[in-house]
Design a protein around this motif. Structure first.
Motif, PDB file in Angstrom:
ATOM      1  N   GLU A  62     -38.559  -8.726  17.617  1.00 40.64           N
ATOM      2  CA  GLU A  62     -39.909  -8.409  17.091  1.00 40.64           C
ATOM      3  C   GLU A  62     -40.426  -7.342  17.491  1.00 40.64           C
ATOM      4  O   GLU A  62     -40.963  -6.097  16.948  1.00 40.64           O
ATOM      5  CB  GLU A  62     -41.091  -9.683  17.094  1.00 40.64           C
ATOM      6  N   LEU A  63     -40.150  -7.104  18.695  1.00 43.66           N
ATOM      7  CA  LEU A  63     -40.501  -5.734  19.732  1.00 43.66           C
ATOM      8  C   LEU A  63     -39.780  -4.786  19.082  1.00 43.66           C
ATOM      9  O   LEU A  63     -40.302  -3.673  18.954  1.00 43.66           O
ATOM     10  CB  LEU A  63     -40.256  -6.212  21.174  1.00 43.66           C
ATOM     11  N   ARG A  64     -38.499  -4.806  18.891  1.00 43.16           N
ATOM     12  CA  ARG A  64     -37.641  -3.828  18.383  1.00 43.16           C
ATOM     13  C   ARG A  64     -38.158  -3.432  17.022  1.00 43.16           C
ATOM     14  O   ARG A  64     -38.322  -2.228  16.814  1.00 43.16           O
ATOM     15  CB  ARG A  64     -36.009  -4.063  18.359  1.00 43.16           C
ATOM     16  N   ARG A  65     -38.452  -4.237  16.267  1.00 42.09           N
ATOM     17  CA  ARG A  65     -39.070  -4.005  14.986  1.00 42.09           C
ATOM     18  C   ARG A  65     -40.487  -3.170  14.938  1.00 42.09           C
ATOM     19  O   ARG A  65     -40.803  -2.182  14.445  1.00 42.09           O
ATOM     20  CB  ARG A  65     -39.518  -5.100  13.946  1.00 42.09           C
ATOM     21  N   ALA A  66     -41.238  -3.956  15.836  1.00 43.43           N
ATOM     22  CA  ALA A  66     -42.542  -3.407  15.933  1.00 43.43           C
ATOM     23  C   ALA A  66     -42.743  -1.831  16.501  1.00 43.43           C
ATOM     24  O   ALA A  66     -43.577  -1.045  16.114  1.00 43.43           O
ATOM     25  CB  ALA A  66     -43.637  -4.134  16.829  1.00 43.43           C
ATOM     26  N   LEU A  67     -41.780  -1.560  17.620  1.00 41.61           N
ATOM     27  CA  LEU A  67     -41.706  -0.180  18.145  1.00 41.61           C
ATOM     28  C   LEU A  67     -40.773   0.614  17.496  1.00 41.61           C
ATOM     29  O   LEU A  67     -40.713   1.809  17.968  1.00 41.61           O
ATOM     30  CB  LEU A  67     -41.132  -0.420  19.714  1.00 41.61           C
ATOM     31  N   LYS A  68     -40.259   0.441  16.207  1.00 41.69           N
ATOM     32  CA  LYS A  68     -39.603   1.111  15.302  1.00 41.69           C
ATOM     33  C   LYS A  68     -38.210   1.630  16.029  1.00 41.69           C
ATOM     34  O   LYS A  68     -38.027   2.943  16.098  1.00 41.69           O
ATOM     35  CB  LYS A  68     -40.372   2.115  14.861  1.00 41.69           C
ATOM     36  N   ILE A  69     -37.542   0.763  16.868  1.00 39.34           N
ATOM     37  CA  ILE A  69     -36.418   1.399  17.468  1.00 39.34           C
ATOM     38  C   ILE A  69     -35.383   1.069  16.449  1.00 39.34           C
ATOM     39  O   ILE A  69     -34.990  -0.131  16.014  1.00 39.34           O
ATOM     40  CB  ILE A  69     -36.083   0.691  18.975  1.00 39.34           C
ATOM     41  N   SER A  70     -34.543   2.167  16.104  1.00 38.41           N
ATOM     42  CA  SER A  70     -33.467   2.274  15.240  1.00 38.41           C
ATOM     43  C   SER A  70     -32.368   1.315  15.308  1.00 38.41           C
ATOM     44  O   SER A  70     -31.757   1.261  16.353  1.00 38.41           O
ATOM     45  CB  SER A  70     -33.184   3.577  14.852  1.00 38.41           C
ATOM     46  N   ILE A  71     -31.896   0.563  14.112  1.00 37.25           N
ATOM     47  CA  ILE A  71     -30.877  -0.355  14.179  1.00 37.25           C
ATOM     48  C   ILE A  71     -29.474   0.519  14.453  1.00 37.25           C
ATOM     49  O   ILE A  71     -28.474  -0.061  14.860  1.00 37.25           O
ATOM     50  CB  ILE A  71     -30.808  -1.159  12.742  1.00 37.25           C
ATOM     51  N   GLU A  72     -29.628   2.098  14.151  1.00 36.06           N
ATOM     52  CA  GLU A  72     -28.651   2.847  14.347  1.00 36.06           C
ATOM     53  C   GLU A  72     -27.980   2.717  15.696  1.00 36.06           C
ATOM     54  O   GLU A  72     -27.038   3.377  16.102  1.00 36.06           O
ATOM     55  CB  GLU A  72     -28.642   4.216  13.798  1.00 36.06           C
ATOM     56  N   LEU A  73     -29.033   2.764  16.568  1.00 36.71           N
ATOM     57  CA  LEU A  73     -28.794   2.749  18.227  1.00 36.71           C
ATOM     58  C   LEU A  73     -28.057   1.622  18.501  1.00 36.71           C
ATOM     59  O   LEU A  73     -27.407   1.466  19.638  1.00 36.71           O
ATOM     60  CB  LEU A  73     -30.094   2.648  18.896  1.00 36.71           C
ATOM     61  N   GLY A  74     -27.844   0.542  17.666  1.00 32.28           N
ATOM     62  CA  GLY A  74     -26.776  -0.537  18.056  1.00 32.28           C
ATOM     63  C   GLY A  74     -27.442  -1.110  19.327  1.00 32.28           C
ATOM     64  O   GLY A  74     -28.734  -1.400  19.330  1.00 32.28           O
TER      65      GLY A  74
END
Length: 366
Positions: free
Chosen positions: A315-327
């Motif tokens: 949820e934090l990764r989504r909320a902070l818009k941390i790209s999935i491309e970073l793996g």
């Protein structure tokens, strides 16, 4: 002494591993020898610790020989610990006959209080022409900030006092060669005494989330979150009213629509260095409150806590818009965000150590 960490935190086997935590580079061994050799020349030792971990931040290997010198224990970062526990810690150490002071090295009044305690520690030898103070402590407890504060207060360069001349000797931060248990290592890492890379930002972030959940900290943020969202709505409405009141040409309307579309398609990426901005704090607090509020498991159960932490990390990764491309690298960014917020007090003020059992009993009986 009790660790102060709920049992579930010590039982959790995070996917990132629970290997022993140790960090003792070569310069620390050199510094340890230098401190021991110079100690005989020192009139007062100022031992700096972290107020959030009054016992964990003490270098155990130093305690025997430091206790044989005039010593003042300075608990720095008092603005980041639980203020309700500070008087109890004071009572505990004073009952042991330890001269102590709680300070915030970035506050001038705190530095004045510290200087007063230093003079008190030297009062029996103030007739000497020159006195030497040594400042010691583990890494990242704020030794340099304290020394800089004393120099700024005295306006006398390397001296912090004249008649007698009092000089301050700085020393590198030194840890023990072997940290005795995982609990101690994680607390040292959370407060920044151990380099994040030694433990891993994701591992630390997960431990921090489990700690916050065990204290039910997110529930304490509900009112501040609601107030912040209300302010945002109010500010947005004001801006809209101002925009509506402005007469616009067709060209201006087209430009406004173009910019709005551009912002939607190319949002400004968040940066780890933005950790102290209010909107980032709000996003993190809101994500943790929502996930904990919807959690129907057992906070004392290892598997349930681990499952909750997994949900919160996503949820934090989504909320902070941390790209999935970073793996997997993205999880490190989530950890860094959390650690930065915790270390500047934006997730609340916490004491990670607890008072020894005998001190708690004395307080309860008082």
């Amino acid at each position: 002494m009790a660790s102060g960490v709920p049992k579930v935190l010590m039982k959790m086997a995070f996917k990132t591993g629970t290997a022993p935590i140790n960090w003792f580079p070569g310069h620390m061994a050199t510094a340890t020898r230098a401190i021991r050799e110079r100690l005989r020349l020192i009139d007062l030792v100022v031992e700096v610790r972290d107020s959030r971990i009054p016992y964990t931040s003490a270098n155990e290997d130093f305690q025997d020989f430091l206790s044989r010198k005039r010593r003042l224990i300075v608990f720095n970062k008092a603005d980041l610990t639980n203020p309700n526990l500070v008087p109890k810690w004071k009572d505990h150490f004073e009952a042991k006959g330890e001269p102590i002071v709680f300070v915030n090295a970035h506050c001038k009044e705190s530095i004045k209080l510290l200087f007063k305690e230093i003079r008190k520690g030297l009062q029996n030898i103030m007739d000497r022409p020159t006195l030497l103070i040594m400042v010691v402590g583990i890494p990242n407890v704020g030794k340099s900030a304290i020394i800089n504060g004393l120099h700024a207060l005295s306006h006398t360069g390397f001296k912090i006092h004249s008649k007698p001349s009092i000089f301050v000797l700085d020393t590198p931060g030194v840890l023990v060669p072997n940290i005795r248990d995982l609990d101690m290592g994680l607390k040292l890492a959370l407060t920044g005494a151990i380099k994040d890379s030694v433990v891993g930002e994701e591992r630390l972030g997960r431990y921090l989330l489990a700690f916050l959940n065990s204290r039910k900290a997110p529930f304490k943020w509900q009112k501040s979150i609601e107030a912040a969202r209300a302010r945002e709505r109010e500010e947005k409405e004001k801006k809209e009213q101002v925009e509506k009141a402005k007469p616009k040409t067709l060209l201006e309307l087209k430009k406004q629509a173009y910019l709005a579309e551009k912002r939607a398609n190319n949002p400004k990426p968040e940066r780890v260095s933005d950790h102290n901005k209010d909107h980032v704090v709000l996003l993190v607090r809101e994500a943790l409150l929502n996930t904990l509020s919807n959690f129907d498991g057992d906070l004392e159960g290892e598997k349930d806590m681990e499952a909750l932490v997994d949900i919160q990390m996503h949820e934090l990764r989504r909320a902070l818009k941390i790209s999935i491309e970073l793996g997997d690298k993205g999880w490190e960014f989530v950890g860094k965000k959390l650690l930065n917020l915790f270390r500047v007090g934006r997730l609340g003020n916490f004491a990670l150590d607890v008072l020894p059992e005998d001190a708690q009993n004395q307080i309860q009986c008082a």
